[in-house]
Design a protein around this motif. Structure first.
Motif: not given
Length: 532
Positions: A96-107
């Protein structure tokens, strides 16, 4: 408050009951066509802007403006569910200590710079820098103060301890993503040059007069949950700051504005057939008053409990708001999973019981007011002067408490003085609001060292409960933990819940498609203005 007013300053509740209605607004008024239909909308806005910089503002009424300039990593639905936005997906580590986000491309930001993992890292660094002097935003991050770019689009946010509220908090406008280039370029003046990735771009801000935004023609990355694609339909938004409520109503009636917020109850009732009525639920702590547990006489538990027993909430709501809101009895409002029904009967309106508590505690009434040890039971209520609702609440409290032998003075203060009074603990109590999307909001108000601990109360047991609630993501466990925390807060009588926090909005029948993000923030991406 909202403001530091608490999002404080500022001035809902059963979000689940209105979620269906708000969803309907989203689907019926928001076209999925990418071609703009035009139209300039003027809005009568009730409160001044402290800063358009989401990292430093504390004002609830800045939130809706910033929500249209800045996007968040997640989109918070009216039911307070985190859904994809600038982050298309995420994973949480087993601890519960690490959040990994995949971001929207082209923003792209509105200054044409690219949004990527490095942008998120720069925003976290900016919020956590001491020179930024963030209050709400840094509090929302909790122990999650480090971020690193895994590559161009994946980004990690690391927490020193497990922190379940992070996803919901990332959907609040205070954690909207700002252009790193703008942060570097403008420095301390960033609030006058807000630059995000949102559907509207900043045009101008005249203090105490107006904020003007224009359509971002490049916008094509709306949160899927909004049901809207492409750029905004409206050409321009003008938030006219009109603190006088009657003047706001008059501007709507004359056609100068097409929407007003914080409508006084009497007009909200009488104009319902002329304009579109919307009750915007604002989740958090409702309208309430922290009670100063560090200063005489409210450092006395019996006095604090007597205050709660001496307030007739229905009468107060009638006197201050034409009876349009419902009373509240618990620290958390608008969060159905965390409702504690038993608290509704803990402090009924019972002046006789209040008298009994005071007498048992050594107070006596030899004249008009209670005294103890040669000291009179004098209370100081402060109210922010720029929001009409709060002086009205303060005066209603004054009338009721004085009727039960408490000598009460009311001071209306400008924002800086009001904030200083609360932080320094100069007042006995002060009415305000706080907007929140997670029960972890209690951390900001009732744990040591927090800016908003305006009750000046700490309790190791309460702190442990709040921290335990933040560390678990299991809803059933969180419900039990926060039920205990809320019960303890009420047993100690360090806050006075008053009534539901709702923004009473009136709009022209020509204006449609306004949606509301979780927490109660107006969003104009899908809004349209018809000519007839």
């Amino acid at each position: 408050m909202s403001k530091r007013t608490a999002r404080p300053l500022l001035i809902t509740t059963a979000v689940f009951l209105v979620a269906v209605f708000l969803a309907a607004c989203s689907s019926t008024g928001a076209s999925t066509s990418s071609s703009p239909t035009g139209g300039d909308v003027s809005i009568g806005w009730a409160e001044p802007v402290d800063s358009l910089n989401p990292a430093v503002t504390g004002a609830r009424d800045v939130g809706p403006i910033d929500s249209n300039i800045f996007d968040g990593l997640v989109w918070l639905t009216p039911a307070l569910k985190a859904t994809p936005h600038l982050a298309t997906s995420w994973k949480i580590s087993p601890d519960g200590k690490t959040y990994t986000f995949t971001l929207e491309k082209g923003v792209k930001f509105q200054d044409n710079t690219a949004f990527n993992a490095s942008s998120v890292v720069a925003n976290i660094k900016y919020i956590t820098a001491k020179t930024t002097q963030s209050t709400i935003a840094i509090g929302l991050l909790g122990p999650c103060l480090q971020a690193k770019a895994v590559s161009e689009y994946p980004v990690e946010i690391d927490c020193s301890t497990p922190y379940a509220p992070l996803l919901n908090h990332l959907g609040e406008p205070d954690l909207g993503m700002q252009s790193p280039a703008a942060i570097t370029k403008w420095g301390a003046d960033l609030g006058m040059h807000p630059t995000g990735t949102g559907p509207f771009e900043f045009v101008s801000y005249v203090p105490n007069q107006s904020v003007v935004l224009k359509r971002n023609p490049a916008y094509n990355w709306a949160a899927p949950a909004t049901g809207v694609k492409g750029p905004a339909k409206l050409s321009k938004l003008t938030f006219n700051i009109v603190t006088d409520s009657q003047a706001r109503v008059a501007s709507l009636q004359s056609g100068q504005t097409q929407m007003i917020q914080e409508t006084p109850g009497i007009y909200f009732k009488s104009l319902k057939n002329t304009f579109t009525q919307v009750r915007v639920p604002i989740s958090g702590q409702g309208i309430f008053a922290p009670i100063n547990a560090s200063k005489f006489p409210t450092n006395d538990l019996a006095v604090r409990q007597a205050i709660l027993l001496s307030v007739n909430k229905k009468t107060l709501i009638q006197a201050s708001a034409q009876g349009v809101f419902s009373p509240t009895y618990a620290p958390l409002v608008g969060m159905p999973d965390y409702s504690v029904k038993s608290l509704s009967s803990m402090y009924p309106y019972d002046p006789k019981k209040a008298d009994q508590l005071l007498i048992k505690d050594g107070w006596s009434k030899t004249g008009k007011y209670w005294t103890k040890g040669g000291k009179e039971l004098d209370l100081s209520i402060t109210a922010i002067s720029t929001v009409p609702a709060y002086p009205l609440v303060a005066q209603a409290l004054q009338s009721q408490l004085q009727a039960n032998g408490m000598n009460v003075t009311v001071s209306q203060l400008a924002t800086p003085a009001w904030l200083n009074s609360n932080v320094n603990g100069d007042m006995s109590l002060t009415p305000l609001q706080y907007v929140a999307a997670d029960p972890a909001a209690l951390d900001l108000w009732f744990t040591p060292g927090q800016y908003y601990n305006w009750s000046h109360y700490t309790n190791p047991k309460l702190t442990a409960l709040i921290k335990a609630g933040e560390a678990t993501s299991v809803i059933s466990q969180r419900e039990k933990i926060y039920a205990q925390a809320q019960t303890l807060i009420m047993q100690e009588a360090v806050m006075l819940p008053l009534y539901q926090n709702e923004d009473l909005v009136l709009t022209s029948k020509k204006l449609n498609g306004i949606t509301y993000a979780g927490g109660g923030f107006e969003y104009f991406l899908g809004a349209t203005l018809s000519k007839s």
